[in-house]
Design an enzyme around this catalytic site. Structure first.
Site, PDB file in Angstrom:
ATOM      1  N   SER A 145      13.623  18.615  34.376  1.00 46.13           N
ATOM      2  CA  SER A 145      12.196  18.771  34.193  1.00 46.13           C
ATOM      3  C   SER A 145      11.426  18.138  35.348  1.00 46.13           C
ATOM      4  O   SER A 145      11.618  18.495  36.498  1.00 46.13           O
ATOM      5  CB  SER A 145      11.799  18.195  32.840  1.00 46.13           C
ATOM      6  OG  SER A 145      10.509  18.602  32.486  1.00 46.13           O
ATOM      7  N   ASP A 163      13.493  28.012  26.831  1.00 43.52           N
ATOM      8  CA  ASP A 163      12.762  26.803  27.223  1.00 43.52           C
ATOM      9  C   ASP A 163      11.279  27.026  26.967  1.00 43.52           C
ATOM     10  O   ASP A 163      10.639  27.845  27.626  1.00 43.52           O
ATOM     11  CB  ASP A 163      13.024  26.509  28.703  1.00 43.52           C
ATOM     12  CG  ASP A 163      12.509  25.148  29.139  1.00 43.52           C
ATOM     13  OD1 ASP A 163      11.458  24.708  28.629  1.00 43.52           O
ATOM     14  OD2 ASP A 163      13.154  24.532  30.011  1.00 43.52           O
ATOM     15  N   HIS A 196      14.579  23.393  26.217  1.00 42.87           N
ATOM     16  CA  HIS A 196      14.297  22.553  27.389  1.00 42.87           C
ATOM     17  C   HIS A 196      15.234  21.355  27.445  1.00 42.87           C
ATOM     18  O   HIS A 196      15.771  21.023  28.496  1.00 42.87           O
ATOM     19  CB  HIS A 196      12.841  22.085  27.317  1.00 42.87           C
ATOM     20  CG  HIS A 196      12.388  21.341  28.526  1.00 42.87           C
ATOM     21  ND1 HIS A 196      12.348  21.901  29.780  1.00 42.87           N
ATOM     22  CD2 HIS A 196      11.936  20.063  28.673  1.00 42.87           C
ATOM     23  CE1 HIS A 196      11.893  21.020  30.653  1.00 42.87           C
ATOM     24  NE2 HIS A 196      11.645  19.894  30.007  1.00 42.87           N
TER      25      HIS A 196
END
Length: 327
Positions: free
Chosen positions: A148, A278, A307
């Site tokens: 991320s 995601d 995610h």
């Protein structure tokens, strides 16, 4: 109250404090143009021989890190997402330590056990802090894995690293090239989405950091999802360890930073891993674009995974990471 009763109450309080956890480590990078990045360099920080330590960077911030395994083994450096800490990589740290690697993870400034900075909470300074850490530990031929926001940090660092420092890069559910919708990135998320993050954080950070992991981060809002309260609680625990100001600033960093030049610059193998479900960093405007920009890239996508797939499906992710490391 007797001493034994006081001890019992204290133990109960400690249990409650460690039980709540979960956080919306959505990961995204900020292009904080408002202030010039601090050129972070080590400042009188003693090398740790106990598996963890701190490095003090030029502006005085202290960056916490873990460093496990043989110091002669190939290093793997893990970069966590927002608003988490190095603890988010526990499943990977333990797995790759058992595989004979040296594993390192740090708490980004303003996150976890690092200084709760009110300045420098943008991507250039994040990368400078990693330069300070890798210099401090003298890491060479290292593999950098970022999730991320941490994926943005990893590629931003790799594009600025000294020769010989970086062997490979892995981006897991990562924010590059850029999350924000702009004329050049029409598929991005509107600014209003990130303004909503800021509003929720400022209004009730503790509740916000429960809602994110309980919902879209791990895909627990999907029908039939197998919910792990432990993952939710651990996310919350990590998030609440960090500083509200740094977390607030970092929303701009992960959403507004354009990593296109970094992706185009890095000349080592790059593995891009992304869950097809995601909900935090949509795959169409991240991995599908990033793979077209890297020089030596491999894209691997995962049907139905969320995610936070490195935590929900560590067996799957660790196996594929290991194959890439050994290739």
């Amino acid at each position: 109250m007797s001493q034994s009763n006081r001890t019992s109450v204290q133990a109960s309080r400690r249990g409650l404090m460690t039980a709540g956890a979960g956080l919306m480590a959505a990961a995204l990078p900020i292009a904080a143009a408002a202030q010039s990045p601090a050129a972070a360099t080590p400042a009188k920080a003693a090398k740790s021989t106990t598996g963890s330590g701190y490095v003090t960077v030029q502006d005085g911030a202290q960056i916490f890190y873990k460093d496990w395994g043989p110091k002669t083994a190939q290093p793997i450096v893990f970069h966590h997402g927002w608003p988490l800490s190095s603890d988010d990589w526990d499943a990977q740290m333990l797995f790759f330590l058992a595989q004979g690697y040296r594993v390192i993870a740090h708490d980004r400034r303003g996150h976890g056990r690092s200084s709760q900075t009110d300045t420098g909470n943008e991507m250039d300074t994040y990368a400078a802090d990693v330069i300070a850490l890798t210099d401090h530990l003298d890491l060479k031929n290292a593999i950098h894995v970022g999730h991320s926001t941490g994926g943005g940090e990893a590629i931003h660092y790799a594009a600025r690293a000294k020769p010989g420092r970086v062997a490979k890069v892995v981006l897991v559910g990562a924010v590059p090239p850029i999350m924000l919708k702009t004329p050049a990135n029409p598929g991005g998320l509107p600014r209003e989405v990130f303004d909503g993050f800021r509003t929720a954080l400022a209004a009730n950070r503790a509740q916000f950091f429960q809602d994110v992991p309980a919902g879209p981060f791990y895909g627990f809002n999907r029908p039939g999802a197998k919910v792990s309260q432990g993952l939710i609680d651990n996310w919350w625990r990590q998030g609440m360890m960090g500083g509200a100001k740094a977390h607030y600033d970092c929303i701009a960093a992960f959403s507004e930073t354009d990593f296109t030049p970094d992706l185009q610059t890095v000349d080592v193998p790059v593995l891009i891993m992304h869950g097809e479900d995601d909900q935090i960093v949509p795959i169409a405007d991240s991995a599908h674009l990033a793979i077209k920009l890297v020089r030596k890239g491999t894209l691997k996508t995962y049907l139905g995974l969320p995610h936070g797939m490195a935590s929900t499906h560590p067996d799957v992710i660790n196996k594929d990471l290991l194959a890439f490391f050994r290739a």
